[in-house]
Scaffold this active site. Structure first.
Site, mmCIF file in Angstrom:
data_model
loop_
_atom_site.group_PDB
_atom_site.id
_atom_site.type_symbol
_atom_site.label_atom_id
_atom_site.label_comp_id
_atom_site.label_asym_id
_atom_site.label_seq_id
_atom_site.Cartn_x
_atom_site.Cartn_y
_atom_site.Cartn_z
ATOM 1 N N LYS A 113 3.803 6.075 -19.347
ATOM 2 C CA LYS A 113 3.219 6.825 -18.165
ATOM 3 C C LYS A 113 4.123 8.380 -18.352
ATOM 4 C CE LYS A 113 2.558 2.818 -15.243
ATOM 5 N NZ LYS A 113 2.953 1.984 -14.167
ATOM 6 N N GLN A 165 7.787 1.134 -10.472
ATOM 7 C CA GLN A 165 7.313 0.040 -11.372
ATOM 8 C C GLN A 165 7.485 -1.547 -10.930
ATOM 9 O OE1 GLN A 165 5.331 0.904 -13.993
ATOM 10 N NE2 GLN A 165 5.077 -1.463 -14.720
ATOM 11 N N ASP A 215 -0.412 4.528 -6.771
ATOM 12 C CA ASP A 215 -0.783 2.995 -7.221
ATOM 13 C C ASP A 215 -1.801 2.539 -6.216
ATOM 14 O OD1 ASP A 215 0.204 1.721 -9.470
ATOM 15 O OD2 ASP A 215 2.213 1.746 -8.513
HETATM 16 N N1 GUN Z 1 3.071 -3.350 -13.040
HETATM 17 C C1 GUN Z 1 2.253 -3.871 -13.636
HETATM 18 N N2 GUN Z 1 1.027 -3.264 -13.421
HETATM 19 C C2 GUN Z 1 1.583 -2.229 -12.328
HETATM 20 C C3 GUN Z 1 0.824 -1.204 -11.790
HETATM 21 O O1 GUN Z 1 -0.263 -1.091 -11.947
HETATM 22 N N3 GUN Z 1 1.558 -0.350 -10.975
HETATM 23 C C4 GUN Z 1 3.049 -0.590 -10.924
HETATM 24 N N4 GUN Z 1 3.611 0.153 -10.044
HETATM 25 N N5 GUN Z 1 3.718 -1.695 -11.368
HETATM 26 C C5 GUN Z 1 3.040 -2.449 -12.262
#
Ligand code: GUN
Length: 286
Positions: free
Chosen positions: A54, A98, A121
Site C-alpha cells: 500500500k 489493516q 476502506d
Molecule cells: N485485510 C484484508 N483485506 C483488507 C482490506 O480490504 N482492508 C483492510 N483495512 N484490511 C484488510
C-alpha cells in the site's frame, strides 16, 4: 462443437497499471497531494506485506503516506486516540486500519471511529449505507476493483445472472450490491446454500470469495461464463491459488481471473482511487 474452448485471461496487473497511470497523471496537476495514513497493529506477516504494498502504491502515484506500526499490546483506547488525531490532521485524506486486529480490540469500534470522509476502506456504517442506496463516493476496494475489471473487458452486467459465493462484509455483500446497481440479477450463496452447484451453474458472471482452494470446479460452471476469483489460498504444495480450479474451469469459461495477477492487483489501485476521491472531496469542502 469441436475444438477446445479456452477462456481469455483477465489481466489484473495490466488494468491496475492503467488505473495507476490515470491517478498519477491527475495527481501531478494537484497543488495538495492526497495523503494516506495506514495503521498496522501487531506482527501478522501477511498484513505486513499488504501494508508495504500500500505504501509503495502511494509512492508510485505521488501521494503522501504514513505508516503507523503499533505493537501487539496496543490498547483499543490508544488506537482510537491515534484515529482521533488523524481524523483532524489536514494532510491526511485517507485512513486505513489493516485487518485483522488483535483479539482484544473491537474491530467495529475502530472502523466506526474513522470519519466517513476519510474512510478509504468504506467500512463505516455511513458508507455502507450509502453503497446500499447507490450514493457512495468511496467504494469497498475489492468489489470496486472487480467492477473495474468487468468494465475494462466490456463484460455486460445488465441483465446477466450474477452469482456471488461468499457473504463477507468486505467482499461478498458489497459485491452483490454493486452488481445489482449495474442491473445484474444477483444471487448470493454461502456455506448453508443447498445444491450450490445448481445455482453457480446458472451464472453468466460467477464471483467466488470463499477462501478454499479448488472450491469451484468445472461441473459448477456454465460453459461461456465469466469467472472472477477473489480467493487467496495455498494449495497442497504451498503454492498461491484462488478458489477456482483454474485448469478445468478455464477450459470452459469465456473469461477468467488468474491467481495471482487477477483481482489482487486491483485492490490497492482502488484504495489509491478512493484516497484521491477523498482528497478531492475534502479539499473542495475546505
Ligand atoms: N485485510 C484484508 N483485506 C483488507 C482490506 O480490504 N482492508 C483492510 N483495512 N484490511 C484488510
Amino acid at each position: 462443437m469441436t475444438g477446445k474452448m479456452q477462456a481469455a485471461i483477465i489481466d489484473g496487473r495490466a488494468v491496475s497499471a492503467s488505473v495507476r497511470e490515470r491517478i498519477k497523471a491527475e495527481v501531478s496537476g494537484m497543488e495538495t497531494k492526497p495523503g494516506l495514513a495506514v495503521i498496522i497493529v501487531g506482527n501478522d506477516p501477511a498484513s505486513a506485506v499488504y501494508v508495504r504494498n500500500k505504501k509503495r502504491g502511494c509512492e508510485e502515484v505521488g501521494f503522501n503516506s504514513w505508516v503507523y506500526e503499533l505493537p501487539e499490546n496496543t490498547t483499543e483506547d490508544e488506537l482510537l486516540s491515534l484515529i482521533d488525531r488523524l481524523n483532524v490532521e489536514k494532510d491526511v485524506h485517507g485512513i486505513l486500519v489493516q485487518l485483522p486486529l488483535p483479539r482484544h480490540i473491537d474491530e467495529s469500534h475502530i472502523t466506526e471511529r474513522i470519519v466517513p470522509e476519510k474512510d478509504v476502506d468504506a467500512f463505516h456504517s455511513i458508507n455502507v449505507g450509502k453503497i446500499l442506496k447507490g450514493e457512495a463516493a468511496l467504494l469497498p476496494c475489492t468489489p470496486a476493483g472487480i467492477m473495474e475489471l468487468l468494465r475494462y473487458y466490456d463484460i455486460k452486467i445488465s441483465g446477466a445472472r450474477c452469482v456471488v459465493v461468499g457473504r463477507s462484509n468486505i467482499v461478498g455483500k458489497p459485491m452483490a450490491i454493486l452488481l445489482l446497481a449495474a442491473d445484474g440479477t444477483v444471487t448470493v450463496c454461502h456455506s448453508k446454500t443447498k445444491e450450490l452447484a445448481s445455482v453457480t451453474k446458472e451464472a453468466d458472471i460467477l464471483v467466488s470469495a470463499v477462501g478454499k482452494a479448488k472450491f469451484i470446479t468445472a461441473d459448477m460452471v456454465k460453459p461461456g461464463a465469466v469467472i472472477i476469483d477473489v480467493g487467496m489460498n495455498r494449495d497442497e504444495n504451498g503454492k498461491l491459488c484462488g478458489d477456482v480450479d483454474f485448469g478445468s474451469v478455464s477450459a470452459i469459461a469465456s473469461y477468467i481471473t488468474p491467481v495471482p495477477g487477477g483481482v489482487g492487483p486491483m485492490t490497492i489501485s482502488m484504495l489509491l482511487q478512493n484516497t484521491l476521491t477523498a482528497a478531492k472531496n475534502i479539499i473542495q469542502t475546505n
